[in-house]
Design an enzyme around this catalytic site. Structure first.
Site, short mmCIF file in Angstrom:
data_model
loop_
_atom_site.label_atom_id
_atom_site.label_comp_id
_atom_site.label_asym_id
_atom_site.label_seq_id
_atom_site.Cartn_x
_atom_site.Cartn_y
_atom_site.Cartn_z
N SER A 141 43.26 26.74 12.60
CA SER A 141 43.87 26.51 13.93
C SER A 141 42.89 26.95 15.01
CB SER A 141 45.14 27.35 14.05
OG SER A 141 45.58 27.38 15.39
N TYR A 154 49.91 35.01 12.85
CA TYR A 154 49.41 33.65 12.65
C TYR A 154 47.91 33.59 12.92
CZ TYR A 154 49.04 28.57 13.09
OH TYR A 154 48.67 27.25 12.94
N ALA A 156 45.74 35.98 12.96
CA ALA A 156 45.00 36.78 11.97
C ALA A 156 44.88 36.01 10.65
CB ALA A 156 45.69 38.11 11.75
N SER A 157 45.97 35.35 10.26
CA SER A 157 45.94 34.61 8.98
C SER A 157 44.94 33.45 9.06
CB SER A 157 47.33 34.09 8.62
OG SER A 157 47.72 33.00 9.44
N LYS A 158 44.91 32.77 10.19
CA LYS A 158 44.02 31.62 10.31
C LYS A 158 42.56 32.06 10.49
CE LYS A 158 47.07 28.29 9.94
NZ LYS A 158 47.07 27.37 8.78
P1 NAD Z 1 54.89 21.51 9.39
O1 NAD Z 1 55.89 22.60 9.46
O2 NAD Z 1 55.31 20.11 9.62
O3 NAD Z 1 54.10 21.54 8.01
C1 NAD Z 1 53.89 22.69 7.26
C2 NAD Z 1 54.15 22.33 5.82
O4 NAD Z 1 53.82 23.45 5.01
C3 NAD Z 1 55.62 21.99 5.59
O5 NAD Z 1 55.72 20.74 4.95
C4 NAD Z 1 56.11 23.12 4.71
O6 NAD Z 1 57.08 22.70 3.77
C5 NAD Z 1 54.83 23.58 4.01
N1 NAD Z 1 54.95 24.95 3.57
C6 NAD Z 1 55.24 26.03 4.33
N2 NAD Z 1 55.33 27.11 3.55
C7 NAD Z 1 55.11 26.71 2.27
C8 NAD Z 1 55.10 27.36 1.03
N3 NAD Z 1 55.37 28.68 0.90
N4 NAD Z 1 54.85 26.63 -0.06
C9 NAD Z 1 54.61 25.30 0.03
N5 NAD Z 1 54.60 24.63 1.18
C10 NAD Z 1 54.87 25.33 2.30
O7 NAD Z 1 53.76 21.92 10.44
P2 NAD Z 1 52.33 21.30 10.75
O8 NAD Z 1 52.14 21.48 12.19
O9 NAD Z 1 52.13 20.00 10.13
O10 NAD Z 1 51.38 22.38 10.04
C11 NAD Z 1 50.45 22.03 9.02
C12 NAD Z 1 49.30 23.02 9.08
O11 NAD Z 1 48.60 22.83 10.30
C13 NAD Z 1 49.73 24.48 9.04
O12 NAD Z 1 48.80 25.20 8.25
C14 NAD Z 1 49.61 24.90 10.49
O13 NAD Z 1 49.38 26.27 10.63
C15 NAD Z 1 48.42 24.08 10.92
N6 NAD Z 1 48.32 23.87 12.37
C16 NAD Z 1 49.31 23.25 13.05
C17 NAD Z 1 49.17 23.07 14.42
C18 NAD Z 1 50.20 22.37 15.25
O14 NAD Z 1 50.14 22.46 16.49
N7 NAD Z 1 51.15 21.67 14.67
C19 NAD Z 1 48.02 23.54 15.08
C20 NAD Z 1 47.04 24.16 14.34
C21 NAD Z 1 47.19 24.32 12.99
#
Ligand code: NAD
Length: 254
Positions: A141, A154, A156-158
């Protein structure tokens, strides 16, 4: 679209929604044989249906070592190798840092960091058989690079995911390339589930759009295009890299 991934096997975590779904659809559209992994079987099935149905789905909670062992075992039994792993599953948490409990931090790290590392290391023997190299792409992220107030666990994890990426790239070349993408604010369920009326949500999304120099929030397809590049042989000399795909958010937050 050309078939850059014809004959390749790709496993995507978090493929039941949002960015993971977008990545799965993009890699499949270029010929990859897909394995979709995520928590919720019904959501994975929806993604599979959007892709025409010819994919494998594995419902698994990636914060569980047993689940990760099962996923890796199934992959070994069914395919014997893996070309592309995209670690996209993740959870978000927000709140004032002085009220955070250790268990809150552990909950985020257990998925975003520990689960990611655990599944990846279990798949290494299969990724080593990928040609010309196995590929791992970790979805981090912009907040890993430019943390903001209120998202301690969040960010810190990323940030840890970036460190993991560089460590693994140094250890696993030349058999496996390992890279990170850092998305900005992308329109996915992770934000739409934050609550509020439809008008409030729309206002929030507009506010977020205005913070990006490109004056819009991202779509899953924007990130999927970057992941497809990193997964492709065009990126065969790219490892340990961070590709920021954020409409300029990072430079605006600095
Ligand atoms: P989202 O909630 O649609 O997708 C996250 C997915 O991860 C979900 O399908 C969920 O079921 C799965 N998940 C969560 N915990 C899990 C677990 N314990 N085991 C298996 N699957 C699990 O959100 P998104 O925005 O599509 O996020 C996808 C990735 O992108 C994430 O890592 C998020 O941190 C990252 N991200 C998102 C954004 C944003 O603005 N949407 C920005 C930067 C980074």
């Amino acid at each position: 679209m050309s078939g850059r991934f014809e004959g390749k096997i790709a496993l995507i975590t978090g493929a039941g929604s949002g960015i993971g779904r977008g990545i799965a659809m993009r890699l499949a559209s270029e010929g990859a044989r897909m394995i979709l992994v995520g928590r919720t079987a019904a959501k994975l099935a929806e993604t599979a249906e959007l892709m025409g149905g010819i994919v494998d789905c594995e419902a698994a909670d990636l914060s569980s070592a047993e689940a990760n062992r099962n996923v890796a075992g199934q992959m070994a039994d069914r395919y014997g190798h893996l070309d592309i792993l995209v670690n996209c599953a993740g959870i978000y948490a927000a709140g004032p840092s002085d009220q955070i409990e250790p268990t809150d931090i552990e909950a985020v790290l257990s998925v975003n960091l520990v689960g990611l590392v655990d599944l990846t290391r279990r798949l290494v023997p299969l990724l080593r058989l990928g040609r010309p190299s196995g590929v791992v792409i970790n979805v981090s992220s912009t907040l890993a690079l430019t943390p903001v107030a209120g998202a301690l666990s969040y960010s810190a994890s990323k940030a840890a995911v970036s460190a993991v990426t560089e460590t693994l790239a140094a250890e696993w070349g030349p058999q496996i390339r390992v890279n990170t993408v850092c998305p900005g604010f992308v329109d996915t369920p992770i934000h739409r589930q934050r609550g509020g009326t439809p008008t409030e949500v729309a206002k929030f999304l507009d506010q977020m759009a205005s913070r990006h120099p490109m004056r819009r929030i991202g779509q899953p397809e924007d990130v999927a295009a970057a992941v497809a590049y990193l997964a492709s042989d065009e990126a065969c000399w790219v490892t340990g890299a961070t590709l920021v795909v954020d409409g300029g958010l990072r430079v605006a937050l600095r």
